[in-house]
Design a protein around this motif. Structure first.
Motif, mmCIF file in Angstrom:
data_model
loop_
_atom_site.group_PDB
_atom_site.id
_atom_site.type_symbol
_atom_site.label_atom_id
_atom_site.label_comp_id
_atom_site.label_asym_id
_atom_site.label_seq_id
_atom_site.Cartn_x
_atom_site.Cartn_y
_atom_site.Cartn_z
ATOM 1 N N ILE A 1 0.840 -1.201 0.000
ATOM 2 C CA ILE A 1 0.000 0.000 0.000
ATOM 3 C C ILE A 1 0.874 1.250 0.000
ATOM 4 O O ILE A 1 0.647 2.192 -0.757
ATOM 5 N N VAL A 2 1.891 1.250 0.863
ATOM 6 C CA VAL A 2 2.799 2.387 0.918
ATOM 7 C C VAL A 2 3.478 2.591 -0.427
ATOM 8 O O VAL A 2 3.607 3.713 -0.926
ATOM 9 N N ALA A 3 3.885 1.473 -1.046
ATOM 10 C CA ALA A 3 4.562 1.585 -2.343
ATOM 11 C C ALA A 3 3.631 2.184 -3.383
ATOM 12 O O ALA A 3 4.065 2.888 -4.285
ATOM 13 N N ASN A 4 2.316 1.905 -3.229
ATOM 14 C CA ASN A 4 1.349 2.389 -4.199
ATOM 15 C C ASN A 4 0.911 3.813 -3.943
ATOM 16 O O ASN A 4 0.215 4.405 -4.745
ATOM 17 N N SER A 5 1.305 4.342 -2.789
ATOM 18 C CA SER A 5 0.709 5.610 -2.370
ATOM 19 C C SER A 5 1.245 6.816 -3.116
ATOM 20 O O SER A 5 0.778 7.917 -2.938
ATOM 21 N N GLY A 6 2.269 6.598 -3.935
ATOM 22 C CA GLY A 6 2.714 7.693 -4.793
ATOM 23 C C GLY A 6 3.279 8.867 -4.041
ATOM 24 O O GLY A 6 4.345 8.777 -3.443
ATOM 25 N N ASP A 7 2.542 9.984 -4.035
ATOM 26 C CA ASP A 7 3.108 11.220 -3.505
ATOM 27 C C ASP A 7 3.112 11.323 -1.988
ATOM 28 O O ASP A 7 3.797 12.162 -1.429
ATOM 29 N N LEU A 8 2.335 10.466 -1.346
ATOM 30 C CA LEU A 8 2.205 10.606 0.102
ATOM 31 C C LEU A 8 3.533 10.496 0.830
ATOM 32 O O LEU A 8 3.782 11.207 1.790
ATOM 33 N N PHE A 9 4.357 9.587 0.404
ATOM 34 C CA PHE A 9 5.610 9.371 1.123
ATOM 35 C C PHE A 9 6.795 9.765 0.268
ATOM 36 O O PHE A 9 7.781 9.058 0.181
ATOM 37 N N SER B 1 9.237 11.497 0.532
ATOM 38 C CA SER B 1 10.581 11.589 1.078
ATOM 39 C C SER B 1 11.377 10.300 0.920
ATOM 40 O O SER B 1 12.576 10.341 0.706
ATOM 41 N N PHE B 2 10.664 9.154 1.015
ATOM 42 C CA PHE B 2 11.523 7.984 0.923
ATOM 43 C C PHE B 2 11.076 6.950 -0.107
ATOM 44 O O PHE B 2 11.520 5.817 -0.099
ATOM 45 N N ILE B 3 10.199 7.414 -1.003
ATOM 46 C CA ILE B 3 9.885 6.515 -2.115
ATOM 47 C C ILE B 3 10.346 7.173 -3.404
ATOM 48 O O ILE B 3 9.944 8.288 -3.721
ATOM 49 N N ILE B 4 11.191 6.463 -4.115
ATOM 50 C CA ILE B 4 11.631 6.992 -5.401
ATOM 51 C C ILE B 4 11.160 6.036 -6.485
ATOM 52 O O ILE B 4 10.968 4.848 -6.233
ATOM 53 N N THR B 5 10.969 6.558 -7.652
ATOM 54 C CA THR B 5 10.517 5.702 -8.749
ATOM 55 C C THR B 5 11.609 5.577 -9.791
ATOM 56 O O THR B 5 12.175 6.581 -10.234
ATOM 57 N N ILE B 6 11.878 4.354 -10.142
ATOM 58 C CA ILE B 6 12.843 4.084 -11.201
ATOM 59 C C ILE B 6 12.137 3.234 -12.239
ATOM 60 O O ILE B 6 11.640 2.161 -11.937
ATOM 61 N N ASN B 7 12.103 3.725 -13.488
ATOM 62 C CA ASN B 7 11.403 2.972 -14.537
ATOM 63 C C ASN B 7 9.953 2.696 -14.175
ATOM 64 O O ASN B 7 9.409 1.664 -14.512
ATOM 65 N N GLY B 8 9.350 3.610 -13.468
ATOM 66 C CA GLY B 8 7.946 3.433 -13.144
ATOM 67 C C GLY B 8 7.688 2.548 -11.941
ATOM 68 O O GLY B 8 6.563 2.421 -11.472
ATOM 69 N N ARG B 9 8.751 1.923 -11.418
ATOM 70 C CA ARG B 9 8.532 1.054 -10.271
ATOM 71 C C ARG B 9 8.914 1.772 -8.986
ATOM 72 O O ARG B 9 9.919 2.456 -8.944
ATOM 73 N N PRO B 10 8.136 1.591 -7.941
ATOM 74 C CA PRO B 10 8.482 2.258 -6.676
ATOM 75 C C PRO B 10 9.622 1.559 -5.947
ATOM 76 O O PRO B 10 9.697 0.334 -5.914
ATOM 77 N N PHE B 11 10.503 2.338 -5.372
ATOM 78 C CA PHE B 11 11.588 1.817 -4.556
ATOM 79 C C PHE B 11 11.565 2.513 -3.210
ATOM 80 O O PHE B 11 11.244 3.692 -3.125
ATOM 81 N N PHE B 12 11.938 1.814 -2.179
ATOM 82 C CA PHE B 12 12.061 2.428 -0.859
ATOM 83 C C PHE B 12 13.501 2.860 -0.664
ATOM 84 O O PHE B 12 14.413 2.064 -0.790
ATOM 85 N N PHE C 1 16.226 3.938 1.754
ATOM 86 C CA PHE C 1 16.656 4.029 3.139
ATOM 87 C C PHE C 1 18.025 4.670 3.252
ATOM 88 O O PHE C 1 18.830 4.297 4.087
ATOM 89 N N ILE C 2 18.304 5.616 2.411
ATOM 90 C CA ILE C 2 19.558 6.375 2.379
ATOM 91 C C ILE C 2 20.754 5.491 2.027
ATOM 92 O O ILE C 2 21.405 5.664 1.021
ATOM 93 N N VAL C 3 21.030 4.517 2.882
ATOM 94 C CA VAL C 3 22.220 3.692 2.641
ATOM 95 C C VAL C 3 21.988 2.720 1.487
ATOM 96 O O VAL C 3 22.880 2.383 0.746
ATOM 97 N N PHE C 4 20.746 2.209 1.389
ATOM 98 C CA PHE C 4 20.468 1.345 0.258
ATOM 99 C C PHE C 4 18.999 1.475 -0.115
ATOM 100 O O PHE C 4 18.193 1.991 0.646
ATOM 101 N N THR C 5 18.668 1.019 -1.304
ATOM 102 C CA THR C 5 17.278 1.052 -1.733
ATOM 103 C C THR C 5 16.785 -0.360 -1.980
ATOM 104 O O THR C 5 17.538 -1.222 -2.421
ATOM 105 N N VAL C 6 15.532 -0.587 -1.667
ATOM 106 C CA VAL C 6 14.927 -1.890 -1.967
ATOM 107 C C VAL C 6 13.633 -1.662 -2.706
ATOM 108 O O VAL C 6 12.956 -0.664 -2.484
ATOM 109 N N ASP C 7 13.300 -2.622 -3.553
ATOM 110 C CA ASP C 7 12.015 -2.485 -4.231
ATOM 111 C C ASP C 7 10.970 -3.316 -3.491
ATOM 112 O O ASP C 7 11.235 -3.820 -2.404
ATOM 113 N N THR C 8 9.811 -3.451 -4.104
ATOM 114 C CA THR C 8 8.720 -4.114 -3.388
ATOM 115 C C THR C 8 8.975 -5.597 -3.164
ATOM 116 O O THR C 8 8.139 -6.283 -2.586
#
Lengths: 444, 133
Positions: free
Chosen positions: A152-160, A162-173, A175-182
């Motif tokens: 749900i958080v990954a789908n929330s788009g603009d709400l978060f 600060s820590f959700i970035i999109t690469i190629n249309g896919r949401p990534f979390f 965490f500063i040191v590293f990023t993880v996808d769904t």
């Protein structure tokens, strides 16, 4: 020696509480029966007990035997394979060092990053292995909740933002040191479903509803490969359950899935043109040699130039194919080290699946078995799809080669899978067939 | 040379080995070792139908298997080992009794043992991994 002293001497070295209680109960019953018989023969209660205990044998020797039997079991072959593959993942880094690839300065940082991920992966596997996996069964719905929350958080788009970035249309979390996808939601769903699928109290329609919700959320994140992996995992776990009509249901689901795909494709409801383009690119690359078909043509070309020996990769080639370091790393390694190496690498990666399958046959606990099947499916899906992709048989998708592709996800997700399998194996001999209703003292 | 060795043997018999005797207890222990194979075959045969450890022991004694005399606890270590290797299953009932029974793998093994008289030891070694105690 009296009964109590004898029993505690025998079980004192057994590490598992469950095994301790079980062995104690059984031996106590035996001593009871023996002393009853002796009492009938005319011995006093005390004499009977002592004699019965004496007939049992040497408590220390017995203790040693039981200790050996109930040691936590460690599958060293799987651990070895795991470590070997993690090591092989450094190969792309080593080859790249020789090539003047522009970001050779970053190579030391990449190496460092990889080493950190590898260590974290090993740590994750160890921690999971030590956990008592049986305790997860009770919290199945919480695990499902966490997985759904992540989606749900990954789908929330603009709400978060600060820590959700999109690469190629896919949401990534992020965490500063590293990023993880769904994909981090996958382990949670794995544990949740391993328990729920077997739980016959959860009716079929309820199951469908929750599958639909999670599937829908996954689809929305446009991570088709993860979505397919999730579905495959569900299907195989369902097949392994003891629900009625499971084979029919699985076949129907597969058929309806394919039908749904074909209908949506023409409706342009979801933006599936990306997927259809990729499939067309695979089947007829000549139609669009600079667009959808480009990579497939490059793959074919590179494979035709592959030999059985070593050949260093040139800048030109390296920059001509995208993802040579991430998803197509198998192609990269095959070209550089030859077919022989490719075969060897694939054998090692496949041995992991073989080993996990072997472990599955040794595990009696249904929840444990489901966990293993789910974990094996997730790992196997990645491996087989990636191999198909790297050799030009399957349309390109964002599925990396486990442990070897660039990034933290190939290491973390698969380390979690290995950790879960090791955890189930560790406790495979402990009290699997217990009927908790008949023996309340042993239910935990 | 032979004579000297014979003399050595004589003198050792009179000194070092004077106290040693091949007692009846030891004789029967050796005979038991030889009878090892029969024990496991018996256990497998007896567990075609489910039994508790106590019942099993009774039946083994009836078959004149003295192996677990004064070491009845080791019957249980053997049973637990066979469970772990996958030849037996078990269940607990309401009276907190544990029943053992042969499962599919166990039954196949029993068939192999019963039909294959010569290489019994080989098959048994395979089951117990050389741990014939």
């Amino acid at each position: 020696m009296n009964k109590k002293t004898f029993l505690s001497a025998v079980v004192q070295h057994i590490r598992s509480k469950e095994a301790k209680e079980s062995v104690k109960a059984e031996l106590e019953h035996h001593i009871h029966e023996s002393s009853d018989r002796l009492i009938k023969k005319g011995y006093s209660k005390n004499e009977a007990e002592h004699l019965a205990v004496q007939q049992m044998g040497n408590p220390s020797s017995l203790g040693i035997e039981f200790k050996k039997l109930y040691r936590p079991k460690i599958e060293w072959r799987l651990i070895c394979l795991f470590l070997i593959v993690l090591g092989l993942g450094y190969l792309p880094l080593i080859i790249l060092k020789d090539v003047d690839v522009g970001f050779s300065q970053d190579l030391s940082i990449t190496s460092l990053k990889r080493s950190i991920y590898v260590l974290m992966g090993i740590l994750i596997a160890i921690i999971l292995c030590i956990f008592n996996y049986r305790k997860w069964q009770r919290y199945a719905w919480y695990f499902f909740g966490v997985g759904t929350l992540i989606l749900i958080v990954a789908n929330s788009g603009d709400l978060f933002e600060s820590f959700i970035i999109t690469i190629n249309g896919r949401p990534f979390f992020d965490f500063i040191v590293f990023t993880v996808d769904t994909s981090i939601a996958l382990p949670f769903f794995l544990i949740a479903w391993a328990s729920i699928v077997n739980n016959l109290k959860v009716k079929f329609w309820k199951l469908c509803m929750f599958i639909f919700i999670s599937t829908f959320l996954y689809m929305n994140t446009i991570n088709i490969s993860l979505f397919m992996m999730y579905l495959f995992m569900l299907l195989l776990m369902y097949l392994n359950s003891n629900r009625t009509h499971k084979i029919k249901i699985v076949m129907v689901s597969l058929c309806s899935g394919v039908l749904a795909f074909l209908t949506i494709k023409n409706m342009k409801f979801y933006n599936i043109t990306d997927i259809t383009d990729r499939i067309m690119g695979l089947l007829q690359p000549e139609n669009d040699p600079n667009g959808a078909g480009y990579t497939y043509i490059q793959i074919k070309m590179l494979l035709s130039q592959t030999t059985w020996g070593f050949q260093p990769i040139t800048d030109e080639i390296y920059f001509s194919i995208p993802w040579l370091y991430s998803e197509l790393v198998l192609l990269f390694l095959t070209y550089t080290f030859g077919w022989g190496f490719a075969v060897l690498l694939l054998v090692i990666l496949t041995l992991i699946i073989v080993n996990i399958a072997f472990i599955a046959t040794q595990v009696a606990d249904p929840f444990g078995k489901q966990l293993i099947i789910g974990a094996a499916t997730i790992y196997a899906f990645q491996l087989f799809y990636n191999v198909g992709m790297s050799f030009g048989f399957l349309p390109l998708a964002g599925i990396s080669l486990p442990f070897i592709s660039y990034g933290n996800a190939p290491i973390f997700i698969n380390a979690i899978m290995i950790g879960i399998v090791l955890s189930v194996y560790r406790r495979k001999d402990l009290v699997a067939n217990m009927d908790k209703k008949s023996n309340p003292s042993l239910s935990r | 040379m032979d004579k000297k060795l014979k003399n050595l043997r004589q003198s050792m018999k009179q000194t070092v080995f004077k106290e040693m005797s091949f007692s009846e207890k030891k004789k029967s222990a050796v005979k038991r070792e030889i009878k090892q194979e029969n024990v496991f075959l018996s256990i497998l045969q007896l567990l075609i139908e489910e039994k508790t450890g106590v019942e099993l022991l009774e039946r083994l004694k009836a078959r004149n298997i003295m192996k677990f005399d004064e070491s009845e606890g080791f019957l249980y270590t053997t049973l637990h080992q066979l469970v772990q290797k996958g030849y037996l299953t078990y269940r607990w009932d309401e009276h907190t009794l544990k029943f053992y029974k042969l499962n599919n793998k166990g039954r196949k093994c029993l068939k192999k043992l019963e039909s294959n008289q010569k290489s019994k030891t080989a098959v048994l070694k395979e089951i117990l991994g050389g741990h014939l105690s």
